[in-house]
Design an enzyme around this catalytic site. Structure first.
Site, mmCIF file in Angstrom:
data_model
loop_
_atom_site.group_PDB
_atom_site.id
_atom_site.type_symbol
_atom_site.label_atom_id
_atom_site.label_comp_id
_atom_site.label_asym_id
_atom_site.label_seq_id
_atom_site.Cartn_x
_atom_site.Cartn_y
_atom_site.Cartn_z
ATOM 1 N N CYS A 84 9.204 33.414 44.279
ATOM 2 C CA CYS A 84 10.297 34.153 44.909
ATOM 3 C C CYS A 84 10.022 35.649 44.748
ATOM 4 O O CYS A 84 9.850 36.122 43.619
ATOM 5 C CB CYS A 84 11.595 33.772 44.202
ATOM 6 S SG CYS A 84 13.029 34.723 44.731
ATOM 7 N N CYS A 94 9.215 36.983 51.807
ATOM 8 C CA CYS A 94 10.176 36.065 51.182
ATOM 9 C C CYS A 94 9.627 34.669 51.375
ATOM 10 O O CYS A 94 9.162 34.323 52.481
ATOM 11 C CB CYS A 94 11.540 36.202 51.858
ATOM 12 S SG CYS A 94 12.731 34.917 51.394
HETATM 13 N N1 DGL Z 1 12.694 32.997 48.504
HETATM 14 C C1 DGL Z 1 13.109 34.138 47.834
HETATM 15 C C2 DGL Z 1 12.207 35.335 48.038
HETATM 16 O O1 DGL Z 1 11.017 35.140 48.140
HETATM 17 C C3 DGL Z 1 14.564 34.399 47.644
HETATM 18 C C4 DGL Z 1 15.418 34.506 48.819
HETATM 19 C C5 DGL Z 1 16.867 34.573 48.419
HETATM 20 O O2 DGL Z 1 17.294 33.758 47.613
HETATM 21 O O3 DGL Z 1 17.543 35.490 48.911
HETATM 22 O O4 DGL Z 1 12.625 36.453 48.059
#
Ligand code: DGL
Length: 275
Positions: free
Chosen positions: A84, A194
């Site tokens: 993430c 993301c």
């Molecule tokens: N998948 C995550 C990222 O790479 C988080 C997205 C979220 O929860 O807002 O930022």
């Protein structure tokens, strides 16, 4: 044959690897890790109850990540992957100072995008949290060089992907809003900043056109994990046995598990847990 005991006391190559995200997004990274390291036991944790992270305060995200890290410690992991970008920006340095093991984080692929871009115009799609983080500013200072970087926060996209949407009206309407400024600016490269966005890469590519390169970092993260484990002699012995990841969520049972299965792309057991 490598010595099963790593240089770091108490860490053993047969231990599992913990991978986590706010929700289903990290599964896009998990797939690359599983494809590259099929003999490793992976544990995937989705903090679905608290997704999205992207619009939450850093302190909140830090607390959530450290709770998940403790859950991994209880499972005696040998390494952790923060799958993430938003969480990495908030917590990676604290995790690295707290846990003595390989800890891999994610950040928007500015460096490869600047290298790939022919016209020096690069777009970044990411959460608002990632874009306003100190880590992202440092990344830009280090690698943006003379390139023009167009940042686009994508509020609302993760919520839709968490519901299992990958195309359709709602996704396309948001994508149109977020990608139009990048297209108008003439970017020839777009970074998916993301881990949720690789699941809608086809919709993004269709909107921006095939002349724009859309960069996803999942494969590079899997390679980095392999390298870091290899350096510490923590890679599991190769075998023909491919291990199915252990999947966990604190989200609403049927809803989240269906989406997680769909994103994984095959039937897989998903446990519900409180954390
Ligand atoms: N998948 C995550 C990222 O790479 C988080 C997205 C979220 O929860 O807002 O930022």
């Amino acid at each position: 044959m490598t010595n099963p005991l790593d240089a770091q006391a108490n860490i053993h190559q047969n231990q599992p690897i913990g991978v986590f995200d706010s929700g289903v997004g990290g599964i896009s990274v998990l797939k690359h890790i599983h494809a590259l390291l099929p003999n490793e036991q992976l544990i995937y944790v989705a903090d679905s109850q608290h997704a999205p992270y992207g619009n939450k305060p850093e302190a909140f995200i830090r607390t959530r990540c450290l709770t998940i890290a403790e859950l991994f410690m209880a499972q005696q992991v040998k390494a952790m992957v923060v799958a993430c970008n938003t969480a990495t920006a908030a917590v990676i340095s604290q995790m690295r100072s707290q846990y003595d093991m390989p800890i891999i984080g994610m950040e928007p692929a500015i460096k490869p995008a600047v290298a790939a871009s022919k016209n020096g115009k690069v777009g970044v799609l990411a959460t608002v949290g990632t874009l306003k983080s100190a880590q992202f500013s440092t990344l830009l200072q280090s690698y943006a060089k003379d390139a023009e970087i167009y940042q686009q926060g994508c509020e609302g996209l993760v919520d839709l992907i968490e519901r299992g949407e990958r195309d359709g009206e709602a996704i396309n309407a948001l994508l149109k809003r977020f990608c139009t400024p990048l297209i108008d600016a003439g970017v020839d490269t777009i970074v998916l900043g993301c881990t949720h966005y690789p699941f809608i890469k086809a919709a993004i590519q269709q909107l921006v056109g095939n002349h724009v390169e859309v960069i996803d970092t999942g494969a590079a993260i899997a390679k980095q994990l392999q390298r870091r484990l290899g350096d510490k002699e923590l890679l599991i012995e190769k075998s023909t046995q491919s291990l199915v990841p252990i999947m966990m969520t604190n989200g609403q049972k049927d809803v989240v598990t269906n989406v997680m299965q769909a994103m994984w792309g095959a039937n897989i057991k998903i446990a519900n847990a409180d954390f």
